[in-house]
Design a protein around this motif. Sequence first.
Motif, PDB file in Angstrom:
ATOM      1  N   ALA A 120      24.677 126.209  79.222  1.00 27.85           N
ATOM      2  CA  ALA A 120      23.749 125.100  79.029  1.00 27.85           C
ATOM      3  C   ALA A 120      22.373 125.597  78.584  1.00 27.85           C
ATOM      4  N   ARG A 127      16.501 113.702  91.658  1.00 32.09           N
ATOM      5  CA  ARG A 127      16.456 113.672  90.202  1.00 32.09           C
ATOM      6  C   ARG A 127      15.025 113.528  89.707  1.00 32.09           C
ATOM      7  N   GLU A 161      13.259 115.928  87.070  1.00 32.40           N
ATOM      8  CA  GLU A 161      12.758 115.412  85.796  1.00 32.40           C
ATOM      9  C   GLU A 161      11.285 115.749  85.615  1.00 32.40           C
ATOM     10  N   PRO A 167      16.772 115.474  76.380  1.00 30.46           N
ATOM     11  CA  PRO A 167      17.647 114.316  76.606  1.00 30.46           C
ATOM     12  C   PRO A 167      17.881 114.061  78.096  1.00 30.46           C
ATOM     13  N   ALA A 168      18.022 112.802  78.452  1.00 30.92           N
ATOM     14  CA  ALA A 168      18.259 112.439  79.852  1.00 30.92           C
ATOM     15  C   ALA A 168      19.521 113.093  80.390  1.00 30.92           C
ATOM     16  N   GLU A 169      20.541 113.266  79.527  1.00 31.89           N
ATOM     17  CA  GLU A 169      21.794 113.852  80.012  1.00 31.89           C
ATOM     18  C   GLU A 169      21.627 115.311  80.433  1.00 31.89           C
ATOM     19  N   VAL A 170      20.674 116.015  79.829  1.00 31.50           N
ATOM     20  CA  VAL A 170      20.402 117.392  80.261  1.00 31.50           C
ATOM     21  C   VAL A 170      19.908 117.386  81.701  1.00 31.50           C
ATOM     22  N   ASP A 198      20.400 114.941  83.920  1.00 25.86           N
ATOM     23  CA  ASP A 198      21.483 114.459  84.774  1.00 25.86           C
ATOM     24  C   ASP A 198      22.446 115.587  85.146  1.00 25.86           C
ATOM     25  N   THR A 199      22.838 116.375  84.134  1.00 20.99           N
ATOM     26  CA  THR A 199      23.789 117.463  84.371  1.00 20.99           C
ATOM     27  C   THR A 199      23.201 118.507  85.310  1.00 20.99           C
ATOM     28  N   ARG A 200      21.951 118.871  85.062  1.00 21.29           N
ATOM     29  CA  ARG A 200      21.325 119.883  85.917  1.00 21.29           C
ATOM     30  C   ARG A 200      21.132 119.365  87.337  1.00 21.29           C
ATOM     31  N   TYR A 201      20.808 118.087  87.461  1.00 26.85           N
ATOM     32  CA  TYR A 201      20.625 117.542  88.806  1.00 26.85           C
ATOM     33  C   TYR A 201      21.923 117.608  89.602  1.00 26.85           C
ATOM     34  N   GLN A 202      23.031 117.223  88.990  1.00 29.82           N
ATOM     35  CA  GLN A 202      24.311 117.270  89.688  1.00 29.82           C
ATOM     36  C   GLN A 202      24.644 118.695  90.129  1.00 29.82           C
TER      37      GLN A 202
END
Length: 281
Positions: free
Chosen positions: A43, A157, A161, A176-179, A181-185
Amino acid sequence: MSTPTMIEQTVDVGGKTIFYAETGAGPAVLLLHGGGPGASGVANFSRNIAELAKSFRVIVPDLPGYGRSSKGVDQNDPFGYLANSIRGLLDRLDIRKAHLVGNSYGGACALRLALDTPDRVDRMVLMGPGGIGTTRALPTTGLQHLLAYYGGSGPSRDKLETFIREDLVFDGSAVPAEVIDTRYQSSIDPEVIANPPLRRPSGLRTLWRMDFTRDSRLAELGTPTLVIWGSADKVNRPSGGKMLADIMPNCDLLLAANAGHWVQWERADYFNQVTHAFLTV
């Protein structure tokens, strides 16, 4: 930039699992990611792997404590633990000598590996590496936010962020928000919460051990090194680049405009070009 097809493997190093992805052919280059919450190798280098794989055998591990590698880092000597683990990975892959490309925490890992066993490292590219002058000034705001992520009310999150958009990069709106989201998970893996890999040093001995500018071996390290530092880095001060260039005998320094702590992502084309050129000299 798309990521090429990669082989994914796990190997045992000293009783711990190290995950890595591999693609390309040629001289071996290890890409060592930073230590932010939820970080992982592929990533963090998503904009660099394909380009570098045109000329190199690119190996991208998850550092101990992150991604799909075993959790837990020796907090008495974290940089040494990381270096030993990556050296063990090289041993398992029968790689005697490799180029190391390290961002932040991964840069500290690369530098410690080179100091301990310089014969194992061909060339290094370090982007805003950790451990440069850290005992000579108060921590930056970005570093304080990073080290406090698992403290207080715990990970969230919103915390992540804020760190990524305000501290990690020059232009937070570009992430991007998905970056996030993925890192938070990834950051809320129960094993990580129980034993965060990056935390405030405990004890003066550990603190001094984690400042490379206090290591007398640095002035004798002949490994050709390129330091790339984002001019707007809010996590590790850009002045660290000048410190390294002044101490290390074969160190070139580049200051990247319009970039923060994540130069390989923010200025990917520039990073890929200068890294390729440096590693093929």
